[in-house]
Write a protein that holds these residues in place. Sequence first.
Motif, mmCIF file in Angstrom:
data_model
loop_
_atom_site.group_PDB
_atom_site.id
_atom_site.type_symbol
_atom_site.label_atom_id
_atom_site.label_comp_id
_atom_site.label_asym_id
_atom_site.label_seq_id
_atom_site.Cartn_x
_atom_site.Cartn_y
_atom_site.Cartn_z
ATOM 1 N N LYS A 24 86.660 -21.570 -24.085
ATOM 2 C CA LYS A 24 86.301 -21.505 -22.383
ATOM 3 C C LYS A 24 87.283 -22.546 -21.580
ATOM 4 O O LYS A 24 87.254 -22.421 -20.430
ATOM 5 N N ILE A 25 87.676 -23.837 -22.474
ATOM 6 C CA ILE A 25 88.522 -24.114 -21.456
ATOM 7 C C ILE A 25 90.010 -24.159 -20.672
ATOM 8 O O ILE A 25 90.106 -23.922 -19.870
ATOM 9 N N TYR A 26 89.992 -22.803 -22.276
ATOM 10 C CA TYR A 26 91.891 -22.688 -21.725
ATOM 11 C C TYR A 26 90.436 -21.867 -20.748
ATOM 12 O O TYR A 26 91.746 -21.148 -19.121
ATOM 13 N N GLU A 27 90.091 -20.327 -20.371
ATOM 14 C CA GLU A 27 89.402 -19.638 -19.569
ATOM 15 C C GLU A 27 89.411 -20.512 -17.742
ATOM 16 O O GLU A 27 89.787 -19.514 -16.985
ATOM 17 N N HIS A 28 88.881 -21.763 -18.134
ATOM 18 C CA HIS A 28 88.165 -22.352 -16.882
ATOM 19 C C HIS A 28 89.682 -23.072 -15.777
ATOM 20 O O HIS A 28 89.353 -22.916 -15.093
ATOM 21 N N ILE A 29 91.065 -23.254 -17.314
ATOM 22 C CA ILE A 29 91.781 -23.857 -16.561
ATOM 23 C C ILE A 29 93.103 -22.863 -16.256
ATOM 24 O O ILE A 29 93.769 -23.427 -15.978
ATOM 25 N N LYS A 30 93.224 -22.328 -16.401
ATOM 26 C CA LYS A 30 94.791 -21.074 -17.028
ATOM 27 C C LYS A 30 94.720 -21.202 -15.804
ATOM 28 O O LYS A 30 96.091 -21.100 -15.391
ATOM 29 N N GLU A 31 94.421 -20.612 -14.565
ATOM 30 C CA GLU A 31 94.995 -20.362 -13.376
ATOM 31 C C GLU A 31 95.428 -22.082 -12.831
ATOM 32 O O GLU A 31 96.403 -21.943 -12.424
ATOM 33 N N ASP A 32 95.088 -23.135 -13.448
ATOM 34 C CA ASP A 32 95.439 -24.343 -12.578
ATOM 35 C C ASP A 32 97.248 -24.526 -14.027
ATOM 36 O O ASP A 32 97.520 -24.903 -12.786
ATOM 37 N N PHE A 33 96.754 -23.864 -14.600
ATOM 38 C CA PHE A 33 98.427 -23.696 -15.760
ATOM 39 C C PHE A 33 99.520 -23.526 -14.472
ATOM 40 O O PHE A 33 100.699 -24.237 -14.899
ATOM 41 N N VAL A 34 99.284 -22.587 -13.783
ATOM 42 C CA VAL A 34 100.189 -21.773 -12.902
ATOM 43 C C VAL A 34 100.298 -22.622 -12.118
ATOM 44 O O VAL A 34 101.478 -22.957 -11.111
ATOM 45 N N GLU A 35 99.327 -23.560 -10.662
ATOM 46 C CA GLU A 35 99.699 -23.877 -10.259
ATOM 47 C C GLU A 35 100.844 -25.362 -10.523
ATOM 48 O O GLU A 35 101.280 -25.931 -9.491
ATOM 49 N N LEU A 36 100.065 -26.050 -11.279
ATOM 50 C CA LEU A 36 101.250 -27.374 -12.181
ATOM 51 C C LEU A 36 102.645 -26.962 -12.384
ATOM 52 O O LEU A 36 103.504 -27.231 -12.123
ATOM 53 N N ALA A 37 102.307 -25.231 -12.362
ATOM 54 C CA ALA A 37 103.742 -24.871 -12.839
ATOM 55 C C ALA A 37 104.962 -25.060 -11.433
ATOM 56 O O ALA A 37 105.614 -25.178 -11.737
ATOM 57 N N ARG A 38 104.595 -24.633 -10.403
ATOM 58 C CA ARG A 38 105.144 -24.392 -9.120
ATOM 59 C C ARG A 38 104.916 -25.374 -8.929
ATOM 60 O O ARG A 38 106.110 -26.322 -7.972
ATOM 61 N N LEU A 39 104.330 -26.983 -9.375
ATOM 62 C CA LEU A 39 104.248 -28.361 -8.322
ATOM 63 C C LEU A 39 105.204 -29.053 -9.224
ATOM 64 O O LEU A 39 106.082 -29.971 -8.646
ATOM 65 N N ARG A 40 105.524 -28.743 -10.482
ATOM 66 C CA ARG A 40 106.724 -29.245 -11.186
ATOM 67 C C ARG A 40 107.973 -28.621 -11.194
ATOM 68 O O ARG A 40 109.088 -28.685 -11.382
ATOM 69 N N GLY A 41 107.673 -27.527 -10.380
ATOM 70 C CA GLY A 41 109.400 -26.644 -10.106
ATOM 71 C C GLY A 41 109.993 -25.969 -10.797
ATOM 72 O O GLY A 41 111.368 -25.044 -11.036
ATOM 73 N N GLN A 42 108.898 -25.703 -12.334
ATOM 74 C CA GLN A 42 108.858 -24.511 -13.405
ATOM 75 C C GLN A 42 108.840 -23.472 -12.445
ATOM 76 O O GLN A 42 109.804 -22.108 -13.344
ATOM 77 N N ILE A 43 108.181 -22.678 -11.159
ATOM 78 C CA ILE A 43 108.614 -21.507 -11.170
ATOM 79 C C ILE A 43 108.446 -22.164 -9.411
ATOM 80 O O ILE A 43 108.347 -22.645 -8.691
#
Length: 516
Positions: free
Chosen positions: A497-516
């Motif tokens: 459940k934890i992963y499902e709840h935040i998996k879209e937040d990982f994408v946002e974090l990647a943007r903030l880090r400049g990964q995408i």
Amino acid sequence: MSDFLLGIDYGTGGAKTCVIDTQGNVLGFAFEEYPFYHDHPGWSEHDAGLYWEIACRIIRQAVGEARINPAEIRGIAVSSALPSLVMVDAGHNPIHRAYNLMDRRATAQVAWLKEKIGETRIFNLSGYRLEDHPALVNLLWEKRNRPDSFKRIYKALTIDGFITLKLTGQATLHQSGGAFYGVAFNLRKLCFDEAMLEEIGISPDILPDLYPCTAVVGQVTPQAAEQTGLVAGIPVAAGQVDCNASWVGAGAIAPGDFQSNLGSVGNFGIVYEDVEFAFSDIGYLMMNFPYTLEHTWVTVPTTMTGGQCIRYLRDAFSQYEVETERVLGISSYDLLNMQARQVPPGSDGLIILPFLMGERTPIWDVYARGVVFGLSMNHTKGHFVRAMMEGVAFAMYDSFHLIQQSGLPINLPMVLNEGGAVSPLWRQIICDVFNVPIVLIKRRTGAPFGDAILAGVAVGLFPDFGVARQWAEYIEPMEPNPTNHARYMEYFALYKKIYEHIKEDFVELARLRGQI
């Protein structure tokens, strides 16, 4: 004169080698770690030049410990953790650092391939998912981002292929490693599809020649002999993937055989004969590639950071344990295990998602990162260690319960092999989470032992791999605790459940880090 065999393995975090005789006795062994470089988000590299330097040292050390005449070594085989990529120029010198299997930089190239070629078409050919960034995808990144050095590439090799090149002068690739090039590798026919290579813009000229794992691809050159302390003319086999080497060395030679490694990554493998499993709905979620034995394949669910998670806790947060090891000689890992043993199953409500470098099976999320959930004032370092062990077990179980549903034959018990499997605590955690009996292989020389066996088959000292099963001795059997399993399934459900709840937040974090 006597007959001896040399096996060499390059894992994600270090290289090891062993010398064996024809009765399976390990006469000499050596190991050396190498550093990681994570200079940019999603990057994970090694200093490729160190690979050969270390080979020269550990070969001399193992042969010296064995007290044998190098002229009596009848064969050599090398394995490595895959996917990896070592680009060399015409002088066989590395171009840039090497990619190791945790590198996830090529996200733009994955997107390009999905649009230009299509995921379904690529998977139907290769049985390999684009999200794992196999070698051909990384070559596309090189072509786009470092075009001048890309033009200098003579051959694009695996780590073991690079060592085999340095030993023999021959640029080769074993079939079990071909799958890790992905995209244009035909998993059914075990060859590269030249039409697909042309379509994606990679010349077949920079790819090494493909061979069965047991083929002899060359001999030790005079120059390599001088550098390693070997003698010229020793036959060298094509080699194998490092997890295959571990499992062969521990006796996995029949369909259904089920073994697990807790090396830098955490994985397990189940051997099978029908390649079509790789193209099934469940197979699509796993990693599938040729096994060392011809006409067999292996499905290998993998969590990106298995034993590497505990190494990370040691290196980043355990200066006291490391110093105690230096002064008193007590293993820092043993000290961490001692603390974790004081913590009950479930780690008093501390849950860790161990996705320190993205995740492979079954979620295939390049942007996922580690999560600590439920942290409270009562939690200690021991809680972190145990919760990390439990998180890795959950990540592996996430794939295992799907394979169980597929009906793929599985031979029990599960055999635990290298790395973190030395920890009785971690073994019991896995036993309880998976709810299957497990055993430990007594000889934990690991992958280089399987490489030595492969070398023996390649040069004809052994008629087949049957000696691997004859020599395998399983010890310290464990049975799952039903109460612990039930408790872990509750925690596993929350973990999901934890992963499902935040998996879209990982994408946002990647943007903030400049990964995408």
